[in-house]
Design a protein around this motif. Structure first.
Motif, short mmCIF file in Angstrom:
data_model
loop_
_atom_site.label_atom_id
_atom_site.label_comp_id
_atom_site.label_asym_id
_atom_site.label_seq_id
_atom_site.Cartn_x
_atom_site.Cartn_y
_atom_site.Cartn_z
N GLY A 1 0.79 -1.22 0.00
CA GLY A 1 0.00 0.00 0.00
C GLY A 1 0.82 1.26 0.00
O GLY A 1 0.27 2.36 -0.18
N GLY A 2 2.12 1.13 0.19
CA GLY A 2 2.99 2.28 0.24
C GLY A 2 3.39 2.78 -1.14
O GLY A 2 2.93 2.27 -2.17
N GLY B 1 -2.80 2.42 -13.47
CA GLY B 1 -3.52 3.09 -12.40
C GLY B 1 -2.74 3.23 -11.11
O GLY B 1 -3.15 3.95 -10.20
N ARG B 2 -1.60 2.54 -11.02
CA ARG B 2 -0.77 2.60 -9.80
C ARG B 2 0.58 3.23 -10.08
O ARG B 2 1.14 3.89 -9.21
CB ARG B 2 -0.58 1.20 -9.22
CG ARG B 2 -1.86 0.51 -8.84
CD ARG B 2 -1.60 -0.79 -8.08
NE ARG B 2 -0.85 -1.76 -8.89
CZ ARG B 2 0.33 -2.24 -8.55
NH1 ARG B 2 0.93 -1.85 -7.44
NH2 ARG B 2 0.92 -3.14 -9.33
N PHE B 3 1.13 3.00 -11.26
CA PHE B 3 2.44 3.52 -11.62
C PHE B 3 2.29 4.67 -12.61
O PHE B 3 1.41 4.65 -13.47
CB PHE B 3 3.30 2.44 -12.28
CG PHE B 3 3.79 1.36 -11.36
CD1 PHE B 3 3.30 1.19 -10.08
CD2 PHE B 3 4.76 0.46 -11.79
CE1 PHE B 3 3.76 0.19 -9.23
CE2 PHE B 3 5.23 -0.55 -10.98
CZ PHE B 3 4.73 -0.69 -9.70
N SER C 1 0.31 2.44 -4.17
CA SER C 1 -0.46 1.22 -3.86
C SER C 1 0.36 -0.02 -4.15
O SER C 1 -0.12 -0.96 -4.79
CB SER C 1 -1.77 1.20 -4.66
OG SER C 1 -2.54 2.35 -4.39
N LEU C 2 1.57 -0.04 -3.67
CA LEU C 2 2.48 -1.14 -3.99
C LEU C 2 2.00 -2.45 -3.40
O LEU C 2 1.41 -2.50 -2.31
CB LEU C 2 3.88 -0.79 -3.50
CG LEU C 2 4.64 0.19 -4.40
CD1 LEU C 2 5.81 0.81 -3.67
CD2 LEU C 2 5.12 -0.52 -5.66
N LYS C 3 2.28 -3.51 -4.13
CA LYS C 3 1.89 -4.86 -3.75
C LYS C 3 3.14 -5.73 -3.62
O LYS C 3 4.17 -5.43 -4.24
CB LYS C 3 0.99 -5.45 -4.82
CG LYS C 3 -0.25 -4.64 -5.14
CD LYS C 3 -1.03 -5.27 -6.29
CE LYS C 3 -2.27 -4.45 -6.63
NZ LYS C 3 -3.05 -5.07 -7.75
N VAL D 1 8.55 -5.03 -1.41
CA VAL D 1 7.26 -4.69 -0.81
C VAL D 1 6.89 -5.83 0.13
O VAL D 1 6.60 -6.94 -0.30
CB VAL D 1 6.18 -4.50 -1.88
CG1 VAL D 1 4.87 -4.04 -1.22
CG2 VAL D 1 6.64 -3.50 -2.92
N SER D 2 6.93 -5.55 1.40
CA SER D 2 6.70 -6.58 2.39
C SER D 2 6.28 -5.96 3.71
O SER D 2 6.72 -4.87 4.06
CB SER D 2 7.98 -7.40 2.60
OG SER D 2 7.82 -8.34 3.63
#
Length: 114
Positions: A15-16, A65-67, A84-86, A112-113
């Motif tokens: 989410g970051g 939509g995120r990048f 909105s990183l996954k 991303v963790s």
């Protein structure tokens, strides 16, 4: 000869956000499209964002939509804003010129963790 240098990676929670930068030597990107690539562990390098010399952008569905890719031609720099990183965004991120590649840089690690 180092032509592109990527920076801005790090460890972030799901989410970051992170903002990556790709600084090019001289006018490496002048008149060319540029792209950001991702290589996840055990997987092939894949294109995650592309920007034309005129500023048109393209993304695969996995990051759309995120990048957001952008470029500052005066600074010979290309950016990648990632929101909105996954966990599946984890990997080493590289930039390069398109369609004629230059030597790959060292990349920047994104993890991303939680």
């Amino acid at each position: 000869q180092v032509l592109v240098v990527e920076s801005g990676g790090g460890l972030v929670q799901p989410g970051g956000s992170l903002r990556l930068s790709c600084a090019a030597s001289g006018r490496v990107f002048s008149g060319y499209a540029a792209g950001w690539y991702r290589q996840a562990p055990g997987k092939q390098r894949e294109l995650v964002a592309r920007i034309s010399s005129g500023g048109d952008t393209n993304y695969p569905d996995s990051v759309k939509g995120r990048f957001t890719i952008s470029r500052d031609n005066a600074k010979n720099t290309v950016y990648l804003q990632m929101n909105s990183l996954k966990p599946e965004d984890t990997g080493v991120y590289y930039c390069n010129r398109l369609p004629v590649f230059v030597a790959w840089g060292q990349g920047t690690q994104v993890t991303v963790s939680s």
